[in-house]
Structures are given as C-alpha cells and as structure tokens.
Design a protein around this motif. Structure first.
Motif, short mmCIF file in Angstrom:
data_model
loop_
_atom_site.label_atom_id
_atom_site.label_comp_id
_atom_site.label_asym_id
_atom_site.label_seq_id
_atom_site.Cartn_x
_atom_site.Cartn_y
_atom_site.Cartn_z
N ARG A 1 6.10 -7.36 -18.56
CA ARG A 1 4.87 -7.85 -17.95
C ARG A 1 4.97 -7.74 -16.43
NH1 ARG A 1 3.22 -12.93 -16.07
NH2 ARG A 1 0.95 -13.26 -16.17
N ARG A 2 6.15 -7.96 -15.88
CA ARG A 2 6.32 -7.87 -14.44
C ARG A 2 5.99 -6.48 -13.94
NH1 ARG A 2 11.85 -9.97 -11.86
NH2 ARG A 2 10.93 -11.89 -12.68
N LEU A 3 6.47 -5.46 -14.65
CA LEU A 3 6.14 -4.08 -14.26
C LEU A 3 4.64 -3.83 -14.43
CD1 LEU A 3 6.69 -1.22 -13.42
CD2 LEU A 3 7.55 -0.72 -15.72
N GLY A 4 4.06 -4.42 -15.48
CA GLY A 4 2.62 -4.28 -15.68
C GLY A 4 1.84 -4.82 -14.49
N ILE A 5 2.26 -5.98 -13.99
CA ILE A 5 1.61 -6.55 -12.82
C ILE A 5 1.80 -5.64 -11.61
CG2 ILE A 5 1.67 -8.48 -11.18
CD1 ILE A 5 2.41 -10.29 -13.54
N GLY A 6 2.99 -5.09 -11.46
CA GLY A 6 3.27 -4.19 -10.35
C GLY A 6 2.38 -2.97 -10.37
N LEU A 7 2.15 -2.41 -11.56
CA LEU A 7 1.28 -1.24 -11.68
C LEU A 7 -0.17 -1.60 -11.34
CD1 LEU A 7 2.72 0.27 -14.98
CD2 LEU A 7 2.80 1.34 -12.72
N LYS A 8 -0.60 -2.79 -11.75
CA LYS A 8 -1.95 -3.22 -11.40
C LYS A 8 -2.10 -3.40 -9.90
CE LYS A 8 -2.84 -5.70 -15.75
NZ LYS A 8 -3.09 -7.04 -16.34
N VAL A 9 -1.11 -4.03 -9.28
CA VAL A 9 -1.16 -4.24 -7.83
C VAL A 9 -1.20 -2.90 -7.10
CG1 VAL A 9 0.14 -5.10 -5.84
CG2 VAL A 9 -0.06 -6.50 -7.90
N ALA A 10 -0.38 -1.95 -7.57
CA ALA A 10 -0.35 -0.62 -6.94
C ALA A 10 -1.73 0.04 -7.02
CB ALA A 10 0.70 0.25 -7.61
N GLY A 11 -2.37 -0.05 -8.19
CA GLY A 11 -3.68 0.57 -8.36
C GLY A 11 -4.75 -0.10 -7.52
N VAL A 12 -4.73 -1.43 -7.48
CA VAL A 12 -5.72 -2.16 -6.68
C VAL A 12 -5.52 -1.86 -5.20
CG1 VAL A 12 -6.49 -4.45 -5.96
CG2 VAL A 12 -6.06 -3.98 -8.38
N TYR A 13 -4.27 -1.84 -4.77
CA TYR A 13 -3.99 -1.53 -3.36
C TYR A 13 -4.50 -0.13 -3.01
CZ TYR A 13 -1.46 -0.91 1.02
OH TYR A 13 -1.15 -0.69 2.33
N GLY A 14 -4.27 0.81 -3.91
CA GLY A 14 -4.75 2.17 -3.66
C GLY A 14 -6.26 2.24 -3.58
N LEU A 15 -6.95 1.54 -4.47
CA LEU A 15 -8.41 1.55 -4.44
C LEU A 15 -8.94 0.89 -3.17
CD1 LEU A 15 -9.26 0.65 -8.15
CD2 LEU A 15 -9.44 2.89 -7.06
N LEU A 16 -8.32 -0.21 -2.74
CA LEU A 16 -8.76 -0.88 -1.52
C LEU A 16 -8.48 -0.04 -0.28
CD1 LEU A 16 -7.65 -4.57 -2.21
CD2 LEU A 16 -9.95 -3.60 -2.33
N SER A 17 -7.52 0.87 -0.38
CA SER A 17 -7.21 1.74 0.75
C SER A 17 -8.24 2.84 0.94
CB SER A 17 -5.81 2.37 0.57
OG SER A 17 -4.80 1.38 0.59
N ILE A 18 -9.04 3.12 -0.11
CA ILE A 18 -10.05 4.19 0.00
C ILE A 18 -11.09 3.85 1.06
CG2 ILE A 18 -11.87 5.44 -1.20
CD1 ILE A 18 -10.19 5.29 -3.74
N PRO A 19 -11.72 2.66 1.03
CA PRO A 19 -12.69 2.36 2.11
C PRO A 19 -12.04 2.31 3.48
CG PRO A 19 -12.34 0.45 0.70
CD PRO A 19 -11.72 1.61 0.01
N ALA A 20 -10.77 1.88 3.55
CA ALA A 20 -10.08 1.88 4.84
C ALA A 20 -9.91 3.32 5.34
CB ALA A 20 -8.72 1.20 4.71
N TYR A 21 -9.58 4.21 4.43
CA TYR A 21 -9.43 5.63 4.77
C TYR A 21 -10.75 6.22 5.25
CZ TYR A 21 -8.98 10.64 3.75
OH TYR A 21 -9.00 12.02 3.83
N LEU A 22 -11.84 5.90 4.55
CA LEU A 22 -13.14 6.41 4.95
C LEU A 22 -13.56 5.87 6.31
CD1 LEU A 22 -15.03 6.11 1.54
CD2 LEU A 22 -14.18 8.19 2.61
N ALA A 23 -13.22 4.60 6.57
CA ALA A 23 -13.58 4.00 7.85
C ALA A 23 -12.83 4.66 8.99
CB ALA A 23 -13.29 2.50 7.82
N VAL A 24 -11.53 4.90 8.80
CA VAL A 24 -10.74 5.54 9.85
C VAL A 24 -11.22 6.97 10.07
CG1 VAL A 24 -8.44 6.30 10.52
CG2 VAL A 24 -8.74 4.08 9.43
N THR A 25 -11.55 7.67 8.98
CA THR A 25 -12.05 9.04 9.09
C THR A 25 -13.38 9.07 9.84
OG1 THR A 25 -10.98 9.61 7.00
CG2 THR A 25 -12.68 11.11 7.81
N ALA A 26 -14.27 8.13 9.52
CA ALA A 26 -15.58 8.10 10.17
C ALA A 26 -15.48 7.75 11.65
CB ALA A 26 -16.48 7.09 9.46
N SER A 27 -14.44 7.04 12.04
CA SER A 27 -14.29 6.66 13.44
C SER A 27 -13.99 7.85 14.33
CB SER A 27 -13.18 5.62 13.58
OG SER A 27 -11.90 6.21 13.38
N GLU A 28 -13.49 8.94 13.71
CA GLU A 28 -13.14 10.19 14.40
C GLU A 28 -11.97 10.01 15.38
OE1 GLU A 28 -16.58 11.85 16.22
OE2 GLU A 28 -17.62 12.21 14.32
#
Length: 229
Positions: A172-199
């Motif tokens: 279960r601990r690894l399962g939680i780790g995989l979920k955290v990794a996926g959520v972190y990656g998804l939350l990084s997408i808007p951050a990536y778009l924001a930095v890209t848009a800032s030029e």
C-alpha cells in the motif's frame, strides 16, 4: 512489502500465472524508464557547445539536431536520433509492460491499457516529430500533442497503478507513492504552461521534468516490487 499483502495476493491470484506474469511486467516497466533516462543522459552528454542544461532547456531540445533557435532557446543536439529513438522505445516498452500485468479486473485492465496506449502514442509521436518549433504544413503541432498525451497518459496511469496495489500484489505504501507521483506530475503541467507562457523560461527544464520524472521513477520502483512478488 508486507507478508499480509503477499498472502492476500496469493489467495486472489493463481501463483502459476499471475506472479510470473507480473515479474515479467516489472522487468519491462523498469526497462521502459531505463530506456528513457539512458537516452536522455547520452543525448545530453553529447551536447557540449554550449552544454545542455537540465534546468534551463526543454527536454524535447535533445531530439532536435539543429542548430536552430526556437522558443527563445538555442537547439543543437548532435545525438538527436538517440533521444528520438528513446522516446519511441520508451513508450512502446511501457505499453508492453502494462499489457503483461496480471490480476487487474476487466474494466480496470482496459482503462490501464487505454492510458498505456495514450502514453505510447505520445512517445512515438515525440520521436517522429521533434520539437524544432517549425510549423507543419497542415498547421497541427504534432510534437505538442505527443508531449501532452505522454504527460497525461503517464501520470494518470501512475495514479491508477497505485490504486491497484491489492490486485497486483505490492505494498500500500508503494501504491500511495505512485499516486503522489502522478498527482505531482499533473499539478506540474499548469506550472509548466505558466512558465512557458511567461516567455522567460526560468527553470523551464526543471519544471518540465517535474511532469515526467516522478512517474518514470515510479515505474522503476514498481517494476522492482513486481519482480519480488
């Protein structure tokens, strides 16, 4: 991995088929991440004039031979073919690893496969359409489509794999780790778009790797756990 988890997995899955199948799946999932990281390292090491920056440059720059300038960055990757081959092989290998998984119920298995296909399609598209900034004749940015297919497919797949820890027989601990990794990656997408848009591109490479590296590391750890199942 706890002894109880192993015992429960043994009751619900035939040891003769599920366990060997998942050990093979674990090996292939580890290989997919290893292919990606190896291709990235080799291509980055060959880019020496000026040196490639993991924090400043886009990942896709490694697949552009150049020399050219796009998105405010100079691109010159002498071993671009290595990175592009890595994109393709990584995606297809990740798909093969999910196909080999045993123990998932029918509907959940189909959903996992769908996301793995999305990830694989993204990787293949990245490999065949380098991000050089050139506008295709039909006006479709296939490289961007491939990138976001891989971003979404890999991270949502990581979350679903984490939720399937009982069916697949890892902790279960690894399962939680995989979920955290996926959520972190998804939350990084808007951050990536924001930095890209800032030029300004401040730490754009680091932000982009926040989308990709967590689920890839998750594949490595998950693969090792399945090999021990």
């Amino acid at each position: 991995m706890s002894e109880n988890v192993l015992q429960n997995a043994a009751h619900h899955q035939p040891r003769s088929s599920s366990a060997p199948g998942n050990r093979r799946a674990g090996t292939v999932l580890m290989a997919s991440a290893a292919i990606y990281f190896s291709a990235e390292f080799i291509a980055a090491a060959a880019w020496t004039d000026p040196p490639y920056s993991y924090t400043h440059h886009f990942i896709s720059n490694l697949g552009v031979h150049g020399p050219t300038t796009a998105f405010g960055q100079f691109m010159y990757s002498p071993l671009a073919w290595v990175m592009n081959t890595g994109f393709v092989l990584f995606g297809l290998t990740a798909l093969a690893g999910v196909v080999l998984l045993r123990g998932l119920p029918g509907k959940r298995r189909r959903l996992h496969l769908l996301l793995a296909v999305l990830l694989a399609a993204g990787g293949v598209t990245l490999g065949f359409f380098p991000g050089s900034g050139e506008t295709p004749a039909d006006g479709v940015d296939y490289h961007a489509l491939g990138a976001f297919a891989a971003f979404l497919g890999g991270n949502v797949l990581s979350i679903l794999l984490g939720g399937a820890h009982r069916a697949l027989g890892f902790s279960r601990r690894l399962g939680i780790g995989l979920k955290v990794a996926g959520v972190y990656g998804l939350l990084s997408i808007p951050a990536y778009l924001a930095v890209t848009a800032s030029e300004k591109g401040i730490l754009i490479g680091l932000v982009e790797r926040g989308i990709v590296d967590p689920f890839l590391i998750g594949f490595l750890v998950l693969g090792a756990a399945l090999r021990r199942t």
